[in-house]
Write an enzyme that holds these catalytic residues in place. Structure first.
Site, PDB file in Angstrom:
ATOM      1  N   ARG A 125      -4.496   4.059   1.679  1.00  0.00           N
ATOM      2  CA  ARG A 125      -3.751   2.989   2.350  1.00  0.00           C
ATOM      3  C   ARG A 125      -4.617   2.062   3.194  1.00  0.00           C
ATOM      4  O   ARG A 125      -4.364   0.856   3.251  1.00  0.00           O
ATOM      5  CB  ARG A 125      -2.645   3.603   3.218  1.00  0.00           C
ATOM      6  N   HIS A 171       1.033   0.565   6.858  1.00  0.00           N
ATOM      7  CA  HIS A 171       1.439   0.647   5.455  1.00  0.00           C
ATOM      8  C   HIS A 171       1.151  -0.698   4.799  1.00  0.00           C
ATOM      9  O   HIS A 171       1.490  -1.746   5.351  1.00  0.00           O
ATOM     10  CB  HIS A 171       2.920   0.990   5.337  1.00  0.00           C
TER      11      HIS A 171
END
Length: 427
Positions: free
Chosen positions: A297, A248
């Protein structure tokens, strides 16, 4: 790597339960599968490593993606998912996800999950990285996973379903034909059972979550140690794409020596207009991708790391001071509280962030009905590799995948009549 030849053996089970289905794990995937199996008349037992609400689902902030908004379509959701997956998604698996997703979310709401609503009474939808439309439904601002977990746990308890908490599942039991016949497990701590036991069932559903704790810094809770993949490998099941672990991009930076679970700063913060900047306040994602901070991402995480290397910095910053106190308090109360607990007030200063291990896109290989290569063994949620995510999961597709494929597993178990078989585990 050479094997030591040492294999540890658990004691023989001292107690046992018989059921039609045993579900291992209690996140959105496991509890949805259990509820749907129970509704189909199958005797279902849920076993979980800690408490029912201790998995990754509870920590999900951003929301659940589905084509629920005006003008949005499953086809658009499919296109965004395929792009984010870097060309390695199974298109048919994605098509199932985006087509069945909207109704699966509606059934979740009917189960009791309460999502945030807009002024006209419809769902309030937001955007996250890789999405070209607002299609993320959320709850409690940034506490979507906690609300979903609450609703599902309450539904399981309301139905009086049998659950075994604090239970580490050890191995798959198989019959003489090599089919699943249940699991052995070790209950740790207080409860109805103690020590090593077994649940005998002809259908076993793995929904054990991810493996983020393999890494020094992760967003995953302490229970996410890859147990389901390990069990599947020992049982002879095939696994796929384990190398595709998604980092992330925006995890609260707590220092270079911080280990274990780190606070997540949801992608929805960027979806509402926060900017990634360096120490000089420069928006470095501009020009790197058409969506800038809302690129997939992997693109954003790489962009952050490149800037860190270029500037010999330990982290970058997420600047959302322009939100103001009211928006922070109403839309992102969980993140606001986490930042302030660590001495950072995002209302008045940029938040230090860096990438950390987040989601396992690979796992136990399954078909479109959640079947693994071991007959009677199913997998869904983060432990599974359905082919939906490819090399990089599209934001907020994880909760949706858990919902959709758990429902498909329950339907398959009910249709195949596995529960009519009496499991005969090997001694």
């Amino acid at each position: 790597m050479t094997s030591t030849g040492i294999r540890l053996h658990a004691p023989a089970p001292g107690w046992s339960i018989d059921a039609d289905v045993v579900v291992v794990g209690s996140g959105v995937a496991g509890l949805t599968a259990a509820l749907r199996c129970e509704a189909a008349g199958l005797t279902t037992v849920v076993v979980t490593k800690a408490r029912l609400d201790d998995g990754s689902t509870r920590w999900a902030q951003g929301g659940i993606a589905a084509a629920l908004g005006e003008g949005d379509t499953p086809e658009q959701h499919l296109d965004d998912t395929l792009v984010a997956g870097a060309g390695l998604c199974d298109e048919e698996a994605v098509r199932i996800l985006v087509t069945e997703g909207p109704d699966a979310v509606r059934r979740l709401i009917a189960t009791g999950a309460q999502f945030d609503e807009s002024g006209d009474g419809g769902l309030e939808l937001t955007r996250e990285g890789g999405h070209h439309r607002r299609r993320i439904a959320h709850a409690g601002g940034d506490a979507t996973g906690a609300e979903i977990s609450r609703a599902l746990v309450e539904a399981v308890r309301a139905r009086g379903m049998r659950t075994v908490e604090n239970a580490l599942v050890l191995d798959l039991l198989t019959d003489a034909e090599g089919r699943a016949a249940g699991v052995t497990l070790h209950v740790m701590g207080e409860g109805q059972h103690d020590g090593v036991g077994a649940v005998h069932a002809p259908a076993v559903v793995l929904a054990t979550g991810g493996m983020g704790q393999v890494f020094s810094a992760t967003t995953n809770p302490a229970v996410s140690t890859g147990d389901g993949v390990a069990l599947a490998l020992r049982a002879g099941a095939e696994v796929s794409d384990l190398e595709f672990v998604q980092f992330h991009p925006t995890v609260l930076f707590l220092g270079p020596d911080a280990e274990g679970q780190q606070p997540l700063v949801s992608e929805a913060v960027r979806g509402e207009g926060a900017h990634l900047v360096d120490a000089d306040g420069v928006r470095f994602m501009l020009g790197q991708h058409e969506l800038a901070e809302l690129a997939p991402r992997d693109v954003v995480a790489k962009g952050i790391v490149r800037r860190m290397l270029d500037q010999d910095a330990e982290h970058m910053y997420l600047d959302a001071r322009h939100f103001g106190a009211e928006m922070w308090e109403n839309r992102f109360p969980t993140i606001l509280a986490a930042c302030r607990a660590h001495g950072i007030d995002p209302v008045t200063r940029p938040v230090p962030v860096a990438p950390a291990a987040h989601y396992a896109s690979g796992g136990v290989r399954t078909d479109s009905h959640g079947r693994t290569t071991v007959p009677g063994l199913y997998a869904c949620g983060e432990v599974a590799c359905t082919g939906v995510h490819g090399a990089n999961r599209l934001a907020s597709n994880s909760l949706l995948e858990g919902l959709v494929y758990a429902e498909r597993i329950a339907a398959d178990i009910a249709a195949t009549g596995l529960h009519a078989r009496v499991p005969q585990p090997l001694p």
